[in-house]
Design a protein around this motif. Structure first.
Motif, PDB file in Angstrom:
ATOM      1  N   ARG A  95      51.197  11.833  57.353  1.00  0.00           N
ATOM      2  CA  ARG A  95      51.337  11.121  55.763  1.00  0.00           C
ATOM      3  C   ARG A  95      49.802  11.389  55.667  1.00  0.00           C
ATOM      4  O   ARG A  95      49.193  11.852  54.332  1.00  0.00           O
ATOM      5  CB  ARG A  95      51.996  10.135  56.177  1.00  0.00           C
ATOM      6  N   ASN A 110      50.976  16.987  49.312  1.00  0.00           N
ATOM      7  CA  ASN A 110      51.319  16.599  50.788  1.00  0.00           C
ATOM      8  C   ASN A 110      52.345  16.357  51.200  1.00  0.00           C
ATOM      9  O   ASN A 110      53.499  15.994  50.924  1.00  0.00           O
ATOM     10  CB  ASN A 110      50.982  14.555  50.685  1.00  0.00           C
ATOM     11  N   ALA A 113      54.374  12.966  51.746  1.00  0.00           N
ATOM     12  CA  ALA A 113      54.902  11.885  51.116  1.00  0.00           C
ATOM     13  C   ALA A 113      55.584  11.585  50.385  1.00  0.00           C
ATOM     14  O   ALA A 113      56.188  10.679  50.098  1.00  0.00           O
ATOM     15  CB  ALA A 113      53.697  12.616  49.570  1.00  0.00           C
TER      16      ALA A 113
END
Length: 318
Positions: A95, A110, A113
């Protein structure tokens, strides 16, 4: 799998290389610039390398093609094979890396996430803790007629009496042992660049004086405090003692003293904190002495409840 070595030790897989030069540089900067702690860098480097290997094995062509399903699948497999803390640490590394890549405009979002890690709650630490008599037994069993013996007793004593982390202890220089208000003090360099100073327990003061004066280390004020032993010479070198060597040393010292508990480097820190609390010390003061930002962390080292549990078990009078 093709690999290039980044910064000498950080492997970048073909997934990073295939994303282009900007991605490779940004990937390097994550470890070289964004993560300053060498232990965290090593742990996160291993976690990222393992994830990228998994992605390659599952046909992901580039780091920019990683999707939430890939991260979720990897964490699911990891949770089945490894412990929950390991899976959570791996997810945290992934992450953080992709956060860095998003900011650098390497990837649009991301993929980690939205992925949830396994549930895990810790109220009691797993570090083995010694009885005070066992710790005393190890210290008294060390032959201090040799430089290695003087060093080992001083290092173990430092962890017991100042609650020092092994990393902070091994990072000390000779001039991190100093006199203040007519007492010996130690200066520990903790995580995040924090400097922590502690007065020495009278036993630790004896151990450090004996080590510094008995080995000649005191004359090298800018040199490492704890050093390796030269092969064939049995004398101290100027090379800092590695953490793995310290671990093997304390295991040898424990076995030689007749202690069969599978202790680790953190055992003496946990033993010191638990003993302090058993003898009337407060959790708040223990946290300050251990340089913990929260007493919740200190509670993981508090093993006073172990004795209560044992007393209750012995009530089963059959």
């Amino acid at each position: 799998m093709s690999q290039v070595v980044i910064a000498g030790t950080l492997p970048a897989s073909a997934l990073v290389v295939s994303a282009g030069e900007r991605a490779s540089i940004r990937f390097l900067e994550f470890f070289a610039s964004h993560i300053r702690n060498p232990n965290t860098r090593r742990a996160y480097g291993g976690a990222v390398a393992e994830f990228l290997l998994w992605c390659e094995a599952h046909g992901v062509p580039s780091i920019s093609a990683v999707q939430p399903l890939h991260v979720a699948g990897y964490i699911e497999e990891l949770t089945r094979a490894r412990s929950a803390p390991t899976a959570k640490q791996r997810l945290a590394a992934i992450r953080m890396l992709f956060d860095w890549l998003v900011v650098g405009q390497i990837v649009p979002m991301n993929p980690a996430a939205s992925v949830r890690g396994p549930s895990h709650s810790v109220k009691r630490g797993r570090t083995p803790v010694l009885d005070p008599q066992e710790a005393r037994q190890i210290l008294d069993a060390i032959d201090v007629s040799t430089p290695a013996g003087l060093r080992d007793r001083a290092l173990i004593g430092l962890m017991v009496y100042s609650f020092a982390r092994i990393g902070a202890a091994l990072a000390m220089k000779v001039d991190d042992v100093f006199v203040q208000n007519r007492r010996l003090w130690v200066r520990l360099h903790e995580k995040g660049g924090k400097r922590h100073e502690m007065p020495c327990h009278h036993n630790l003061e004896v151990y450090l004086h004996a080590y510094l004066n008995g080995t000649g280390v005191a004359e090298d004020r800018r040199g490492p405090l704890f050093r390796t032993i030269g092969r064939g010479t049995r004398n101290l070198t100027r090379t800092p003692l590695p953490q793995a060597n310290a671990f093997m040393m304390i295991r040898r010292r424990a076995l030689a003293a007749g202690i069969h508990t599978a202790i680790g480097n953190h055992t003496f820190r946990a033993t010191g904190i638990t003993t302090y609390l058993k003898n009337g010390g407060t959790l708040e003061k223990a946290a300050a002495m251990a340089n913990h930002s929260s007493t919740r962390t200190t509670q993981l080292y508090d093993r006073r409840a172990d004795a209560i549990t044992l007393d209750e078990v012995e009530r089963v009078l059959i």
